[in-house]
Design a protein around this motif. Structure first.
Motif, PDB file in Angstrom:
ATOM      1  N   SER A   1      -2.991  -9.030   5.397  1.00  0.00           N
ATOM      2  CA  SER A   1      -1.922  -8.532   6.253  1.00  0.00           C
ATOM      3  C   SER A   1      -0.622  -9.268   5.935  1.00  0.00           C
ATOM      4  O   SER A   1      -0.632 -10.448   5.565  1.00  0.00           O
ATOM      5  CB  SER A   1      -2.294  -8.760   7.723  1.00  0.00           C
TER       6      SER A   1
ATOM      7  N   ILE B   1      -9.094  -7.792   9.141  1.00  0.00           N
ATOM      8  CA  ILE B   1      -9.515  -6.886   8.070  1.00  0.00           C
ATOM      9  C   ILE B   1     -10.929  -7.233   7.618  1.00  0.00           C
ATOM     10  O   ILE B   1     -11.750  -6.351   7.361  1.00  0.00           O
ATOM     11  CB  ILE B   1      -8.512  -6.957   6.908  1.00  0.00           C
TER      12      ILE B   1
ATOM     13  N   TYR C   1     -14.274  -4.787   7.584  1.00  0.00           N
ATOM     14  CA  TYR C   1     -15.070  -4.584   6.372  1.00  0.00           C
ATOM     15  C   TYR C   1     -16.535  -4.942   6.615  1.00  0.00           C
ATOM     16  O   TYR C   1     -17.443  -4.225   6.205  1.00  0.00           O
ATOM     17  CB  TYR C   1     -14.486  -5.438   5.252  1.00  0.00           C
TER      18      TYR C   1
ATOM     19  N   SER D   1      -0.224  -5.932   2.801  1.00  0.00           N
ATOM     20  CA  SER D   1       0.251  -4.717   3.459  1.00  0.00           C
ATOM     21  C   SER D   1       0.361  -4.897   4.967  1.00  0.00           C
ATOM     22  O   SER D   1      -0.349  -5.703   5.572  1.00  0.00           O
ATOM     23  CB  SER D   1      -0.710  -3.562   3.165  1.00  0.00           C
TER      24      SER D   1
ATOM     25  N   LEU E   1      -9.593 -11.763   2.512  1.00  0.00           N
ATOM     26  CA  LEU E   1      -9.299 -10.818   3.583  1.00  0.00           C
ATOM     27  C   LEU E   1      -8.713 -11.544   4.785  1.00  0.00           C
ATOM     28  O   LEU E   1      -9.160 -12.633   5.136  1.00  0.00           O
ATOM     29  CB  LEU E   1     -10.574 -10.097   4.033  1.00  0.00           C
TER      30      LEU E   1
ATOM     31  N   GLU F   1      -3.315  -1.402   8.379  1.00  0.00           N
ATOM     32  CA  GLU F   1      -4.726  -1.756   8.507  1.00  0.00           C
ATOM     33  C   GLU F   1      -5.581  -0.500   8.582  1.00  0.00           C
ATOM     34  O   GLU F   1      -6.605  -0.465   9.244  1.00  0.00           O
ATOM     35  CB  GLU F   1      -4.941  -2.646   9.733  1.00  0.00           C
TER      36      GLU F   1
ATOM     37  N   TYR G   1      -7.452  -8.055   0.467  1.00  0.00           N
ATOM     38  CA  TYR G   1      -6.513  -7.239   1.247  1.00  0.00           C
ATOM     39  C   TYR G   1      -6.015  -8.108   2.395  1.00  0.00           C
ATOM     40  O   TYR G   1      -6.774  -8.448   3.306  1.00  0.00           O
ATOM     41  CB  TYR G   1      -7.225  -6.005   1.791  1.00  0.00           C
TER      42      TYR G   1
ATOM     43  N   LEU H   1     -10.752  -2.110  -1.843  1.00  0.00           N
ATOM     44  CA  LEU H   1     -11.841  -3.056  -2.066  1.00  0.00           C
ATOM     45  C   LEU H   1     -12.968  -2.419  -2.858  1.00  0.00           C
ATOM     46  O   LEU H   1     -13.572  -3.061  -3.727  1.00  0.00           O
ATOM     47  CB  LEU H   1     -12.358  -3.586  -0.724  1.00  0.00           C
TER      48      LEU H   1
ATOM     49  N   TYR I   1      -7.448   2.811   3.455  1.00  0.00           N
ATOM     50  CA  TYR I   1      -6.756   1.952   2.497  1.00  0.00           C
ATOM     51  C   TYR I   1      -7.599   0.718   2.173  1.00  0.00           C
ATOM     52  O   TYR I   1      -7.830   0.387   1.014  1.00  0.00           O
ATOM     53  CB  TYR I   1      -5.414   1.490   3.074  1.00  0.00           C
ATOM     54  N   ILE I   2      -8.026   0.041   3.232  1.00  0.00           N
ATOM     55  CA  ILE I   2      -8.760  -1.215   3.055  1.00  0.00           C
ATOM     56  C   ILE I   2     -10.016  -1.003   2.220  1.00  0.00           C
ATOM     57  O   ILE I   2     -10.231  -1.646   1.185  1.00  0.00           O
ATOM     58  CB  ILE I   2      -9.136  -1.826   4.419  1.00  0.00           C
TER      59      ILE I   2
ATOM     60  N   GLU J   1      -8.293   1.973   7.635  1.00  0.00           N
ATOM     61  CA  GLU J   1      -9.588   1.690   7.014  1.00  0.00           C
ATOM     62  C   GLU J   1      -9.739   2.367   5.664  1.00  0.00           C
ATOM     63  O   GLU J   1     -10.370   1.818   4.752  1.00  0.00           O
ATOM     64  CB  GLU J   1     -10.729   2.107   7.952  1.00  0.00           C
TER      65      GLU J   1
ATOM     66  N   MET K   1       0.798  -1.215   0.000  1.00  0.00           N
ATOM     67  CA  MET K   1       0.000   0.000   0.000  1.00  0.00           C
ATOM     68  C   MET K   1       0.835   1.272   0.000  1.00  0.00           C
ATOM     69  O   MET K   1       0.589   2.183  -0.783  1.00  0.00           O
ATOM     70  CB  MET K   1      -0.948   0.010   1.205  1.00  0.00           C
TER      71      MET K   1
END
Length: 221
Positions: free
Chosen positions: A104, A131, A135, A83, A127, A86, A102, A95, A90-91, A88, A56
């Protein structure tokens, strides 16, 4: 035919370790590496891999920038984010633009390989556990907010079938005794239903209930 990969991460040691592991899998082949976002985009467009495994936070372009451009311009390339972050934004960002998943960097290497295979096959939703929970909670909150908005737009949606019947009779001018007779319930039960209508509509008097019902179109001349 092996699944062709591009690895994009600004840490050489991370790329080297991941590559060494993935290339032990007979069905996975790393065709290129990238150390920044611009290079990742260029390598993806040049080599047309099945999957790009994307960090990321990289120089030049972020993983989110790369993911958004690739999902628009190169829809046949699956984007899988790997990545340490974590965050949010980005996540949900990657998505929402169409990334396949996504994960970890703490995820077991076997799980990363499995996610790559799934992404190459067109699957989505790969995921890491934490994560995935973020979501799911985000979308639950979104559905709850949408439900509240719908209820505000349609005040009748919060009423039970019996409360709707009581409201109709109130709007037509029936007192508690009359509507109790018509619905074959006790007068005390009728009073409880009327009180529930006050609470759900936020109104305080019978006259307000009648006026509100007519304005809302529940009854017409």
């Amino acid at each position: 035919m092996p699944i062709r990969l591009v690895l994009a991460d600004d840490h050489p040691a991370v790329r080297a370790g991941l590559r060494a592991h993935l290339e032990r899998e007979s069905d996975l082949e790393v065709v290129a590496e990238a150390s920044d976002g611009k290079e990742a985009l260029a390598m993806a467009r040049t080599h047309k891999p099945d999957v790009i495994v994307l960090d990321m936070e990289m120089p030049e372009l972020t993983g989110l920038d790369v993911a958004e451009m690739l999902t628009q311009d190169e829809p046949d390339i699956a984007v899988l984010v790997l990545s340490a972050f974590e965050d949010e934004s980005y996540i949900f960002g990657v998505l929402d633009v169409g990334a396949a998943g996504y994960l970890s960097k703490q995820e077991p290497l076997g799980s990363i390989a499995e996610a790559i295979r799934g992404a190459a096959a067109g699957d989505v939703g790969w995921l890491s556990r934490r994560i995935g929970a973020l979501y799911i909670n985000r979308h639950r909150e979104g559905r709850a907010r949408a439900s509240r908005q719908a209820e505000a737009a349609d005040p009748f949606s919060t009423l039970s079938a019996r409360e709707s019947e009581v409201l109709l009779l109130v709007a037509e001018g029936d007192d508690n005794t009359t509507l109790a007779d018509k619905l074959f319930i006790s007068e005390s039960t009728a009073k409880k239903h009327v009180h529930a209508l006050y609470e759900k509509t936020g109104l305080k008097t019978r006259a307000q209930l009648v006026a509100w019902s007519w304005r809302a179109g529940l009854v017409t001349p």
